[in-house]
Design a protein around this motif. Structure first.
Motif, PDB file in Angstrom:
ATOM      1  N   ALA A 160       2.897  -1.778   8.941  1.00 19.19           N
ATOM      2  CA  ALA A 160       4.217  -2.293   8.596  1.00 19.19           C
ATOM      3  C   ALA A 160       4.465  -2.166   7.096  1.00 19.19           C
ATOM      4  O   ALA A 160       5.598  -1.927   6.656  1.00 19.19           O
ATOM      5  CB  ALA A 160       4.348  -3.747   9.045  1.00 19.19           C
ATOM      6  N   ILE A 161       3.415  -2.329   6.307  1.00 22.27           N
ATOM      7  CA  ILE A 161       3.535  -2.119   4.857  1.00 22.27           C
ATOM      8  C   ILE A 161       3.787  -0.647   4.553  1.00 22.27           C
ATOM      9  O   ILE A 161       4.615  -0.293   3.711  1.00 22.27           O
ATOM     10  CB  ILE A 161       2.264  -2.629   4.146  1.00 22.27           C
ATOM     11  CG1 ILE A 161       2.123  -4.144   4.345  1.00 22.27           C
ATOM     12  CG2 ILE A 161       2.301  -2.273   2.654  1.00 22.27           C
ATOM     13  CD1 ILE A 161       0.845  -4.736   3.782  1.00 22.27           C
ATOM     14  N   LEU A 162       3.084   0.237   5.264  1.00 23.19           N
ATOM     15  CA  LEU A 162       3.287   1.672   5.067  1.00 23.19           C
ATOM     16  C   LEU A 162       4.726   2.077   5.376  1.00 23.19           C
ATOM     17  O   LEU A 162       5.272   2.995   4.753  1.00 23.19           O
ATOM     18  CB  LEU A 162       2.327   2.465   5.959  1.00 23.19           C
ATOM     19  CG  LEU A 162       0.833   2.300   5.672  1.00 23.19           C
ATOM     20  CD1 LEU A 162       0.011   3.065   6.698  1.00 23.19           C
ATOM     21  CD2 LEU A 162       0.495   2.756   4.259  1.00 23.19           C
ATOM     22  N   ALA A 163       5.351   1.385   6.321  1.00 26.37           N
ATOM     23  CA  ALA A 163       6.733   1.706   6.666  1.00 26.37           C
ATOM     24  C   ALA A 163       7.677   1.442   5.497  1.00 26.37           C
ATOM     25  O   ALA A 163       8.740   2.056   5.407  1.00 26.37           O
ATOM     26  CB  ALA A 163       7.166   0.888   7.884  1.00 26.37           C
ATOM     27  N   VAL A 164       7.297   0.539   4.590  1.00 24.90           N
ATOM     28  CA  VAL A 164       8.127   0.219   3.429  1.00 24.90           C
ATOM     29  C   VAL A 164       7.804   1.125   2.242  1.00 24.90           C
ATOM     30  O   VAL A 164       8.697   1.547   1.512  1.00 24.90           O
ATOM     31  CB  VAL A 164       7.921  -1.254   3.014  1.00 24.90           C
ATOM     32  CG1 VAL A 164       8.627  -1.553   1.693  1.00 24.90           C
ATOM     33  CG2 VAL A 164       8.434  -2.175   4.095  1.00 24.90           C
ATOM     34  N   LEU A 165       6.541   1.429   2.056  1.00 22.39           N
ATOM     35  CA  LEU A 165       6.142   2.211   0.885  1.00 22.39           C
ATOM     36  C   LEU A 165       6.753   3.600   0.898  1.00 22.39           C
ATOM     37  O   LEU A 165       6.933   4.216  -0.149  1.00 22.39           O
ATOM     38  CB  LEU A 165       4.618   2.286   0.798  1.00 22.39           C
ATOM     39  CG  LEU A 165       3.894   0.946   0.620  1.00 22.39           C
ATOM     40  CD1 LEU A 165       2.403   1.166   0.456  1.00 22.39           C
ATOM     41  CD2 LEU A 165       4.453   0.175  -0.566  1.00 22.39           C
ATOM     42  N   GLY A 166       7.044   4.120   2.095  1.00 23.72           N
ATOM     43  CA  GLY A 166       7.749   5.391   2.185  1.00 23.72           C
ATOM     44  C   GLY A 166       6.970   6.566   1.649  1.00 23.72           C
ATOM     45  O   GLY A 166       7.543   7.506   1.105  1.00 23.72           O
ATOM     46  N   GLU A 167       5.669   6.535   1.787  1.00 26.55           N
ATOM     47  CA  GLU A 167       4.851   7.642   1.313  1.00 26.55           C
ATOM     48  C   GLU A 167       3.675   7.816   2.261  1.00 26.55           C
ATOM     49  O   GLU A 167       3.339   6.930   3.032  1.00 26.55           O
ATOM     50  CB  GLU A 167       4.342   7.378  -0.105  1.00 26.55           C
ATOM     51  CG  GLU A 167       3.496   6.114  -0.207  1.00 26.55           C
ATOM     52  CD  GLU A 167       3.095   5.797  -1.633  1.00 26.55           C
ATOM     53  OE1 GLU A 167       2.018   5.215  -1.824  1.00 26.55           O
ATOM     54  OE2 GLU A 167       3.863   6.135  -2.552  1.00 26.55           O
ATOM     55  N   ARG A 168       3.063   8.976   2.168  1.00 31.68           N
ATOM     56  CA  ARG A 168       1.903   9.229   2.999  1.00 31.68           C
ATOM     57  C   ARG A 168       0.779   8.261   2.653  1.00 31.68           C
ATOM     58  O   ARG A 168       0.487   8.025   1.485  1.00 31.68           O
ATOM     59  CB  ARG A 168       1.437  10.670   2.782  1.00 31.68           C
ATOM     60  CG  ARG A 168       0.234  11.062   3.636  1.00 31.68           C
ATOM     61  CD  ARG A 168      -0.161  12.495   3.345  1.00 31.68           C
ATOM     62  NE  ARG A 168       0.929  13.393   3.701  1.00 31.68           N
ATOM     63  CZ  ARG A 168       0.785  14.410   4.547  1.00 31.68           C
ATOM     64  NH1 ARG A 168      -0.377  14.645   5.097  1.00 31.68           N
ATOM     65  NH2 ARG A 168       1.797  15.199   4.822  1.00 31.68           N
ATOM     66  N   ALA A 169       0.155   7.698   3.665  1.00 32.41           N
ATOM     67  CA  ALA A 169      -0.964   6.796   3.427  1.00 32.41           C
ATOM     68  C   ALA A 169      -2.107   7.561   2.757  1.00 32.41           C
ATOM     69  O   ALA A 169      -2.334   8.737   3.028  1.00 32.41           O
ATOM     70  CB  ALA A 169      -1.441   6.204   4.749  1.00 32.41           C
TER      71      ALA A 169
END
Length: 616
Positions: A160-169
């Motif tokens: 869910a945090i990755l969905a906000v960061l908007g960048e490749r993990a």
């Protein structure tokens, strides 16, 4: 349980409501019954709900009566009715969420020590601009956060945090070694660069300017705190505390079932839960659920059915097949947010899916082995401590040669030799030795063993397990595999009152005359057939050794040795190939190492190669 999420910007830019809604979509499986959000300028808070208590009320995010505090809460507070009576607060709901909010309003975030249950929550103070993230004492429920100079982003799950960061993990390469050694990454770190866990029993407070403080509100009893008394008195105390824990864990406005493997822990929980239900006047049998694998070496169905007949439960068996692994592995990796570190996880997920058709909550036996010395390794705790006094290089080299000479059938002996070679308490769960990790990574490192305050070797092993293995492996897995099916998992053994008692008891009632988990087994003898209590520990095992020489062998080679292999890009391919060859030829049983590598491969493919997180 539920899903919680939020964004706090430090540059006064307004929170993007679309980003919050994206987080809610990712967390929908944690709360399919309801969802809502609260946004005010640079602050946004979201919630997805799995309704267990006060089904028609207690909507979240919830604002305090004076409008100052906003709460998003995941979990269950079992003593909420008692706390409600003690709080001077104008309650308008019947649930536990408002009790948590009132407690925070009246006493602050560190008053989480008043809460009995399992929980993770965030409370934002609109007056000061501070946001507090709080996680339960043992880490039953998860909470993650990302913090930089621009924003705080928090959620129940990293994706869910990755969905906000908007960048490749991005992979945190420093934690890759930790994963290979422990099949998990220890708090506060994760395998995702920049994303951290709130440690169990801690409050993380982030100010309006982005300054973070991390502080505990609970710790285990000191090694000096010892309960004196006879072994028989210890048995009575454990039974009383376990009964209280099970009574608390049955608090719900929906049906509660239980996993029943046929082992001592799950069987004892089921027996006491059924007794508590009868005492409360219920005539409905407890619904129980057991996995079967079609392999007599790991089949416990006869034992679970014996307990079901003895106690009188509504029993359900769930068949797990090799195809279940192929079909669900990537999907469950997405739910896990990490490598699916144990083969049993996929079986547990199938079990949870079956249970969810009948109940919304299940009881499980996590924690008993760590609290009361239940693993076979506890018989060797003193030997492990003594081995640490020998010169490291000579000890490791000699035991490594002996371990490699053992036949494949002596898997448990090999694990013991590896652990004695490392002389670390945590090495008993390590799939790879330090030497093998060096070979896989092509690097070397020297890390002294972490030694916690303790009174003896068994106490040290237990404290080490509660510090690392339990929250970062067992409980993370249990939460994710159950929530993948929108099912709430409750482990009564991890009631903090029982945990505190366990760490005040002398080790002599945990491992006694060579018998592990002695005090729990004595309790069990009062309620279960002797053949359940005295049978050898099996654990929740999947017959992967055979599957990796049969139905799953080609899949393992394709994934780990293919041209697009993630593992092949970060680990030495020759060392990986040697592991596969040794297992296929029957030289050694390498199932757990192959599983560890395959799980890392699936995690890399799911998150690092797919920024859109399409695996959901």
């Amino acid at each position: 349980m539920c899903g919680i999420a939020g964004i706090r910007r430090f540059d006064d830019r307004p929170v993007d409501e679309g980003a919050l809604r994206a987080m809610m979509r990712v967390l929908h499986h944690r709360g399919p019954d309801d969802e809502d959000l609260w946004v005010e300028g640079p602050v946004g808070i979201a919630h997805t709900r799995l309704s267990i208590i006060d089904l028609g009320g207690s909507r979240q995010p919830m604002t305090s009566d004076d409008g100052r505090h906003v709460l998003t809460f995941n979990g269950e507070i079992f003593n909420y009715q008692q706390l409600r009576e003690q709080l001077d607060y104008p309650f308008v709901t019947r649930g536990d969420t408002e009790v948590v909010l009132a407690t925070m309003v009246r006493h602050g975030a560190h008053a989480a020590s008043d809460l009995l249950g399992q929980f993770a929550f965030a409370v934002h103070d609109r007056a000061s601009g501070a946001t507090s993230l709080v996680r339960d004492r043992l880490g039953v429920l998860p909470l993650y956060y990302y913090l930089d100079e621009h924003q705080l982003v928090f959620a129940s799950e990293p994706k869910a945090i990755l969905a906000v960061l908007g960048e490749r993990a991005r992979l945190d390469r420093e934690q890759l070694r930790t994963y290979l050694r422990a099949r998990a990454v220890h708090a506060p770190a994760t395998l995702f660069e920049g994303i951290r866990k709130v440690p169990p029993g801690h409050v993380v407070t982030v100010s309006a300017t982005g300054r973070a403080t991390v502080a505990p509100y609970w710790t285990l009893p000191s090694p000096d705190e010892v309960e004196h008394g006879t072994p028989e008195e210890a048995v009575d105390r454990v039974e009383a505390a376990l009964r209280d824990a099970i009574d608390a864990s049955l608090v719900a406005d929906v049906p509660v079932g239980a996993y029943l493997s046929g082992g001592v822990d799950s069987s004892l929980i089921v027996a006491l839960a059924a007794a508590a239900r009868r005492e409360a006047g219920s005539t409905t049998p407890v619904a129980t659920f057991a996995a079967e694998f079609g392999d007599p070496r790991v089949d416990e169905t006869a034992h679970s059915e014996l307990v079901s007949r003895t106690v009188g439960t509504d029993h359900h068996r769930v068949l797990i097949r090799p195809d279940d692994f192929r079909e669900t592995w990537q999907h469950l990796t997405w739910h896990r947010d990490a490598p699916v570190s144990e083969p049993a996880d996929i079986a547990v997920a199938q079990l949870a899916t079956a249970a969810r058709q009948h109940v919304k909550v299940v009881l499980s036996g996590e924690g008993s082995d760590e609290l009361f010395g239940g693993y076979p390794k506890y018989r060797f705790a003193h030997a492990t401590a003594l081995a640490g006094r020998l010169p490291a290089s000579a000890r490791a080299a000699a035991l490594r040669r002996l371990e490699r000479a053992l036949p494949a059938s002596r898997g448990k002996a090999r694990i013991g030799l590896r652990s004695l070679g490392g002389a670390r308490m945590e090495d008993w769960f390590a799939p790879f030795t330090v030497h093998e990790v060096d070979a896989l990574l092509g690097t070397t490192t020297s890390r002294p063993p972490r030694v916690l305050p303790h009174r003896d070797a068994i106490d040290l092993m237990a404290r080490t397990d509660l510090d690392t293995w339990l929250p970062d492996n067992l409980l993370e897995r249990g939460d994710r595999m159950s929530m993948a099916a929108s099912l709430e998992l409750r482990p009564p053994f991890l009631d903090h009152r029982l945990v505190e008692l366990a760490f005040r008891l002398p080790s002599s009632v945990k491992v006694r005359d060579g018998q592990t988990k002695w005090v729990v087994k004595q309790v069990a003898r009062r309620h279960l057939p002797e053949q359940i209590v005295s049978r050898p520990k099996v654990g929740f095992r999947v017959p992967l050794d055979a599957w990796f020489r049969g139905e799953l062998e080609s899949m393992a080679r394709d994934l780990l040795q293919g041209t697009e292999s993630f593992v092949g890009g970060v680990l030495d391919t020759r060392a990986v190939g040697d592991i596969l060859d040794d297992h296929t030829r029957g030289r050694r049983d390498e199932e757990i190492r192959i599983w560890t590598l395959l799980s890392l491969e699936m995690w890399g493919r799911t998150f690092l190669a797919d920024p859109a997180l399409a695996a959901s």
